[in-house]
Design an enzyme around this catalytic site. Structure first.
Site, mmCIF file in Angstrom:
data_model
loop_
_atom_site.group_PDB
_atom_site.id
_atom_site.type_symbol
_atom_site.label_atom_id
_atom_site.label_comp_id
_atom_site.label_asym_id
_atom_site.label_seq_id
_atom_site.Cartn_x
_atom_site.Cartn_y
_atom_site.Cartn_z
ATOM 1 N N CYS A 103 7.424 -15.210 9.826
ATOM 2 C CA CYS A 103 7.276 -13.757 9.829
ATOM 3 C C CYS A 103 7.044 -13.229 11.242
ATOM 4 O O CYS A 103 6.185 -13.737 11.971
ATOM 5 C CB CYS A 103 6.097 -13.387 8.937
ATOM 6 S SG CYS A 103 5.938 -11.632 8.722
ATOM 7 N N ARG A 108 24.365 -6.626 -0.763
ATOM 8 C CA ARG A 108 25.730 -6.141 -0.579
ATOM 9 C C ARG A 108 26.620 -6.498 -1.760
ATOM 10 O O ARG A 108 27.597 -5.839 -2.031
ATOM 11 C CB ARG A 108 26.348 -6.797 0.653
ATOM 12 C CG ARG A 108 25.628 -6.438 1.881
ATOM 13 C CD ARG A 108 26.584 -6.474 3.029
ATOM 14 N NE ARG A 108 25.809 -6.428 4.237
ATOM 15 C CZ ARG A 108 25.991 -7.247 5.225
ATOM 16 N NH1 ARG A 108 26.951 -8.148 5.169
ATOM 17 N NH2 ARG A 108 25.262 -7.159 6.292
ATOM 18 N N PHE A 127 0.870 -1.186 0.000
ATOM 19 C CA PHE A 127 0.000 0.000 0.000
ATOM 20 C C PHE A 127 0.904 1.234 0.000
ATOM 21 O O PHE A 127 0.939 1.991 0.965
ATOM 22 C CB PHE A 127 -0.880 -0.069 1.250
ATOM 23 C CG PHE A 127 -2.044 0.902 1.273
ATOM 24 C CD1 PHE A 127 -2.265 1.810 0.261
ATOM 25 C CD2 PHE A 127 -2.929 0.886 2.346
ATOM 26 C CE1 PHE A 127 -3.330 2.696 0.309
ATOM 27 C CE2 PHE A 127 -3.997 1.768 2.410
ATOM 28 C CZ PHE A 127 -4.193 2.667 1.389
ATOM 29 N N ASN A 146 -18.463 -31.927 -0.764
ATOM 30 C CA ASN A 146 -19.342 -31.815 0.416
ATOM 31 C C ASN A 146 -20.198 -30.555 0.356
ATOM 32 O O ASN A 146 -21.286 -30.496 0.920
ATOM 33 C CB ASN A 146 -18.523 -31.747 1.714
ATOM 34 C CG ASN A 146 -17.788 -33.033 2.031
ATOM 35 O OD1 ASN A 146 -16.660 -33.004 2.503
ATOM 36 N ND2 ASN A 146 -18.407 -34.168 1.755
ATOM 37 N N GLY A 184 12.667 -11.329 5.175
ATOM 38 C CA GLY A 184 12.986 -10.174 6.019
ATOM 39 C C GLY A 184 14.117 -10.464 6.995
ATOM 40 O O GLY A 184 14.333 -9.708 7.951
ATOM 41 N N GLY A 232 0.788 -17.945 6.214
ATOM 42 C CA GLY A 232 0.080 -18.271 7.445
ATOM 43 C C GLY A 232 -0.783 -19.512 7.371
ATOM 44 O O GLY A 232 -1.484 -19.825 8.333
HETATM 45 P P1 RVP Z 1 4.161 -19.356 5.067
HETATM 46 O O1 RVP Z 1 3.506 -20.071 3.933
HETATM 47 O O2 RVP Z 1 3.311 -19.297 6.292
HETATM 48 O O3 RVP Z 1 5.521 -19.916 5.363
HETATM 49 O O4 RVP Z 1 4.342 -17.845 4.627
HETATM 50 C C1 RVP Z 1 5.013 -17.448 3.469
HETATM 51 C C2 RVP Z 1 4.829 -15.974 3.301
HETATM 52 O O5 RVP Z 1 5.431 -15.262 4.388
HETATM 53 C C3 RVP Z 1 5.483 -15.366 2.075
HETATM 54 O O6 RVP Z 1 4.776 -15.572 0.889
HETATM 55 C C4 RVP Z 1 5.579 -13.890 2.455
HETATM 56 O O7 RVP Z 1 4.372 -13.206 2.228
HETATM 57 C C5 RVP Z 1 5.802 -13.948 3.956
HETATM 58 N N1 RVP Z 1 7.199 -13.719 4.322
HETATM 59 C C6 RVP Z 1 8.331 -14.065 3.663
HETATM 60 N N2 RVP Z 1 9.383 -13.659 4.385
HETATM 61 C C7 RVP Z 1 8.873 -13.064 5.466
HETATM 62 C C8 RVP Z 1 9.633 -12.435 6.532
HETATM 63 O O8 RVP Z 1 10.854 -12.541 6.610
HETATM 64 N N3 RVP Z 1 8.956 -11.768 7.418
HETATM 65 N N4 RVP Z 1 7.540 -13.122 5.431
#
Ligand code: RVP
Length: 511
Positions: A320, A419, A266, A462, A410, A361
């Protein structure tokens, strides 16, 4: 004062589907899982569909070339990560696209005068057992013959012999004429009991090869996701820093779909990127945006119909920690429901249907089913694929169990690539938004997907749905109380070994 929403941030595990009428004749194997990845204008077909509603996450520890090929063969799509230099990402796209089922440009060629020992070396390096012999040793030279590893015995024949002494000469080679259809080419292979059919132009120049094994492979993968040239499809992630260089390079490599990879889409940065892509490459390019977690974010990103699909999710990913670190994000079910509702209104207003991807998630098959019932057109998963044989990380034995490393984009580990990359300023990471972890190894993608998809199809039956759009329309969901979750498990029975331990699609222990 800040706006405080009345609703609670919800997750998928808080919902259950209510069964609806199953009509006679409905069966899991008849369910259609095709789903769009591009905006669908009223009465028009989508520009890009996938055959199962599952894509793999744009992550270093997930979407490499092997996974991309395996997933495309099952009908899904991988998004090759952009946290790497442009040329490396392009090479990965190229590798997937050059894995062509059908007409193949020959990669390993030789000449009549070449020594056998050199061909043995060529076969070893390329892994190919069939080598066309052409006038100039190129993939398009005049075909003189075919040499396979059955034409000589490495430890019996003199390796100083020339290729022409062992090859099947052109007069004995069965070949197809340029323009032949794949079906006719396969019929020739069948009729003459051959493994490989060269296709030649009128001057006997080599045009392509058709292999029996590709035909068999295709029959084993009826949902395989192929482009118009029968090449596997692949997606790629792009970022808001270098898209002006990355996007043209990816498109030149033949990428099928791109999406912006950002935990927060966003932003004006992403909007500038999307507009730039549309201005420079038009509407034919399939481009997704995200991530957003609200109707407001959805409205901003689609602009005047600028993006093809919108990715939803912030902080729900298994690796995450954005929510803990920054206090921002939203329960994945709440985020999805908000965006899906807005998508419905947008459709009524404009006639344009924007596919939605629920990203991150998902902890097990049931949550995936709920996400699709709630309105996601497809789901993106990281951990699910990180656990498979084909993810790009090495298998690691820890206390006698096999694991694979899995880390977030991340993390410092993922961000370190900058780098070493020219033209990118290294961004100092003050804190991490992801963790570096291990996940259990579960086996090949084909096997885990088979069970997951069977469960999905079975639930759709179902609910009386033959397709994913019907599933969304028919679905009635109820919230579950803590006690009903307890009721969902077994009660007062003794299990001496858990069924779930035997179920390789139990995605670890998160529920
Ligand atoms: P999961 O399937 O629950 O392992 O989640 C994967 C998702 O988590 C990725 O598609 C991305 O949106 C998010 N992600 C990836 N890296 C990170 C992080 O370092 N926070 N988050």
């Amino acid at each position: 004062m800040a706006t405080i929403l009345n609703d609670t941030s919800r997750t998928f595990s808080e919902y259950l589907l209510i069964p609806r009428l199953t009509r006679s004749g409905q069966r899991p194997d008849l369910v259609d899982l095709t789903t769009p990845l591009s905006a669908v204008e009223q009465n028009q077909l989508p520009r890009f569909n996938i055959n199962i509603p599952i894509v793999s996450a744009c992550m270093q520890s997930v979407s490499g070339t092997e996974l991309s090929k395996s997933l495309a063969r099952q009908g899904g799509l991988s998004f090759i990560f952009c946290s790497q230099p442009i040329d490396e990402q392009v090479e990965m796209v190229h590798q997937v696209k050059s894995h062509k089922a059908g007409f193949v440009t020959s990669d390993s060629n030789t000449t009549e005068e070449t020594l056998l020992q050199d061909v043995v070396e060529l076969m070893r390096c390329s892994g190919h057992s069939t080598v066309p012999v052409t006038s100039d040793g190129s993939a398009t030279g005049v075909l003189k013959g075919i040499l396979t590893d059955r034409d000589f015995w490495e430890f019996e024949d003199d390796m100083d012999n020339k290729v022409k002494q062992h090859m099947t000469p052109i007069d004995d080679v069965i070949y197809g004429k340029d323009g032949i259809s794949l079906r006719d080419a396969n019929e020739l292979l069948h009729k003459h009991k051959k493994d490989c059919l060269p296709v030649l132009d009128k001057d006997r120049n080599l045009v392509a090869l058709v292999f029996k094994k590709d035909y068999e492979d295709h029959r084993r993968h009826p949902l395989e996701l192929l482009d118009d040239s029968k090449r596997l499809c692949v997606g790629a992630a792009v970022n808001t820093h270098d898209y002006q260089d990355r996007v043209p390079a990816l498109l030149a490599a033949g990428v099928d779909v791109m999406c912006f990879d950002s935990s927060d889409g966003f932003t004006e940065y992403q909007m500038e990127g999307i507009k730039w892509i549309r201005e420079n490459f038009g509407n034919a390019v399939v481009i997704g945006g995200g991530n957003v977690v609200s109707a407001e974010g959805f409205d901003y990103l689609i602009g005047d119909g600028l993006v093809d699909f919108v990715k939803v999710g912030m902080g729900g990913g298994s690796i995450c920690i954005t929510r803990e670190q920054k206090g921002i994000g939203r329960g994945q079910a709440s985020a999805l429901m908000d965006v899906v509702q807005r998508r419905g209104e947008y459709f009524k207003e404009t006639g344009s249907y924007i596919p939605i991807c629920s990203d991150g998630g998902l902890a097990n098959d049931t949550q995936m089913v709920v996400a699709l019932a709630m309105g996601a057109d497809f789901v993106m998963m990281g951990r699910y694929f990180a656990m498979t044989d084909e993810s790009p990380t090495p298998k690691t034995s820890i206390n006698g169990q096999m694991y694979k490393p899995y880390w977030g984009e991340g993390t410092r580990r993922a961000q370190n690539w900058q780098r070493y990359s020219d033209g990118m300023n290294s961004r100092q990471i003050m804190f991490e938004e992801g963790v570096d972890a291990y996940v259990p190894l579960v086996g090949p993608v084909a096997e885990v997907l088979e069970t997951t998809l069977y469960k999905l199809r079975s639930t759709m039956v179902n609910v009386g749905a033959d397709s994913l759009s019907e599933f969304r329309e028919q679905a009635i969901l109820t919230m579950v109380s803590e006690q009903s979750v307890v009721e969902s498990g077994t009660s007062t029975v003794f299990q001496f070994s858990s069924n779930r331990e035997l179920d390789n699609t139990d995605w670890g222990n998160r529920n």
